[in-house]
Design an enzyme around this catalytic site. Structure first.
Site, PDB file in Angstrom:
ATOM      1  N   ASP A  91       0.854  -1.184   0.000  1.00  0.00           N
ATOM      2  CA  ASP A  91       0.000   0.000   0.000  1.00  0.00           C
ATOM      3  C   ASP A  91       0.895   1.240   0.000  1.00  0.00           C
ATOM      4  OD1 ASP A  91       0.944   0.362   2.575  1.00  0.00           O
ATOM      5  OD2 ASP A  91      -0.914  -0.253   3.537  1.00  0.00           O
ATOM      6  N   ASP A 299      -8.049  -7.761   1.014  1.00  0.00           N
ATOM      7  CA  ASP A 299      -7.109  -7.994   2.107  1.00  0.00           C
ATOM      8  C   ASP A 299      -7.748  -7.541   3.403  1.00  0.00           C
ATOM      9  OD1 ASP A 299      -5.603  -5.297   3.311  1.00  0.00           O
ATOM     10  OD2 ASP A 299      -6.545  -5.000   1.365  1.00  0.00           O
ATOM     11  N   CYS A 337     -12.589 -28.888   8.735  1.00  0.00           N
ATOM     12  CA  CYS A 337     -11.385 -28.214   8.255  1.00  0.00           C
ATOM     13  C   CYS A 337     -10.226 -29.204   8.212  1.00  0.00           C
ATOM     14  CB  CYS A 337     -11.039 -27.043   9.175  1.00  0.00           C
ATOM     15  SG  CYS A 337      -9.533 -26.161   8.714  1.00  0.00           S
ATOM     16  N   HIS A 368      -4.738 -21.466  11.533  1.00  0.00           N
ATOM     17  CA  HIS A 368      -6.104 -21.916  11.237  1.00  0.00           C
ATOM     18  C   HIS A 368      -6.921 -20.822  10.560  1.00  0.00           C
ATOM     19  CE1 HIS A 368     -10.119 -23.522  11.435  1.00  0.00           C
ATOM     20  NE2 HIS A 368     -10.482 -22.359  11.955  1.00  0.00           N
TER      21      HIS A 368
END
Length: 402
Positions: A91, A299, A337, A368
């Site tokens: 950025d 993001d 998961c 995770h």
């Protein structure tokens, strides 16, 4: 090689695509983990590779202050400095300077601000922000903009939008004159390893010489929470001409419904054949929703920040692992998961680590959450390719309410 973007499949407003940069070909829509100081907090680069992160972010403001652009440039730019051979986006530092409202002074030329580290005075202009980002050497860099606060009156929103448009023109002018100075081109024109293809886990890197490759500069649309100003900002930014366009100035305290309204209305005015980047969002259900509207890149610090506070995202909803009810729970964090955390550790153990203030808690929680975000976006791409994104969106919304 300039940046190229090819739409692979469209389904309503949603689309999948392939974004080619000097260091990687990126499947879109893509979620980009935030690596503020050349590090995604608590996670090493090899783990990010295993998780399938295609592109990560660096923050110009923080890297400018420490370790300094010259240091990063001498070490081959961010890719060489942090040993990351996939794509990077930086950025401009505009949002961070905006956040220092009590420590900054803004005028037409740029922004004078004081470092949050030691109080020293610094100045960012469109030209110096470009110089810094060229030195950092990311694949994609951002025009210097001013982020409008919320709430703001009409006069303030227009003033900020027009300043951003003028700064965008100056940013592009400087970039075009100096883009050949990118460190991995001038300093490191020897062969590097470059990650190619959508499935990083099974594809082998190929060697590549970066002679002829350049960075790409994206423009940023501002305009506060005014749809008319957003349209004007989009038109003026497109007139300047960029290979990609970002929607900035959101997630600054406005209601979520307003965020969605501004995103949807702004997308109507952005070119369909260019990548669209929505900056600084959001929750898992939000990134799915925005992908369904036609956003290609997103993001957010949420997956890493929430992980450090024990808030974990699962297919069954959000889990606060600090709660005592997990102290004897032998089950995995998320039975649906397949990440390395859920395959190996119990909720009881994760709760114990957090309660004990163990550093490993931050590491495992972050792995995770990032895995969940990246896997969610893979599933989004698959759903769009099958024309089933509406059903997928409905499913994830229902899980987010639990």
């Amino acid at each position: 090689m300039p940046l190229t973007f090819r739409i692979e499949k469209s389904s309503g407003t949603a689309r999948t695509g392939l974004l080619s940069t000097p260091h990687a070909e990126i499947e879109t829509p893509v979620f980009m983990p935030v690596g503020t100081v050349a590090s995604v907090k608590a996670v090493s680069q090899d783990i990010l590779e295993d998780l399938g992160a295609q592109i990560i972010l660096g923050n110009t403001y923080h890297l400018y202050l420490r370790p300094g652009v010259d240091t990063v440039r001498r070490l081959g730019g961010l890719h060489g400095f942090m040993s990351w051979n996939r794509a990077i986006l930086t950025d401009s530092g505009g949002f961070q300077v905006f956040s220092l409202s009590e420590l900054r002074k803004l005028n037409e030329e740029g922004v004078t601000f004081r470092s949050h580290l030691d109080g020293s005075s610094h100045f960012f202009s469109p030209e110096s922000a470009m110089e810094a980002q060229i030195g950092l050497g990311a694949d994609i860099i951002m025009a210097f903009d001013e982020c409008t606060e919320y709430p703001a009156d009409q006069a303030r929103m227009r003033e900020s939008m027009e300043l951003t448009a003028r700064w965008a023109a100056r940013s592009k002018r400087y970039f075009e004159e100096h883009k050949h100075e990118v460190p991995w081109k001038t300093v490191s024109s020897v062969e590097f390893q470059v990650s190619r293809g959508p499935d990083f886990g099974n594809s082998k890197p190929e060697t590549r010489n970066f002679d002829g490759c350049t960075q790409s500069l994206f423009g940023i649309v501002q305009g506060g929470m005014d749809r008319v100003l957003r349209k004007e900002s989009a038109e003026r930014t497109i007139e300047i001409g960029f290979p990609g366009y970002a929607i900035g100035g959101l997630s600054v305290g406005e209601p979520r419904e307003m965020t969605r309204e501004i995103v949807e209305s702004t997308l109507e005015h952005l070119p369909e054949d260019k990548p669209r980047y929505l900056m600084g969002v959001g929750t898992p259900e939000e990134i799915v929703e925005y992908a369904s509207l036609g956003v290609d890149m997103m993001d957010c610090v949420l997956p890493t920040r929430a992980a450090r506070h024990g808030l974990l995202f699962t297919s069954e909803g959000k889990v606060s692992i600090k709660q005592a009810r997990f102290a004897q729970d032998q089950g995995p964090l998320d039975p649906n998961c397949d990440c390395r955390v859920c395959r190996r550790y119990s909720r009881a153990y994760l709760r114990h680590l957090y309660a004990s203030n163990e550093v490993l808690a931050q590491v495992l929680n972050t792995i995770h959450n990032l895995s969940f975000y990246l896997d969610t976006m893979r599933r989004v791409r698959h759903a769009i390719s099958l024309g089933e994104e509406s059903r997928f969106l409905s499913d994830i919304w229902s899980r987010s309410k639990s």
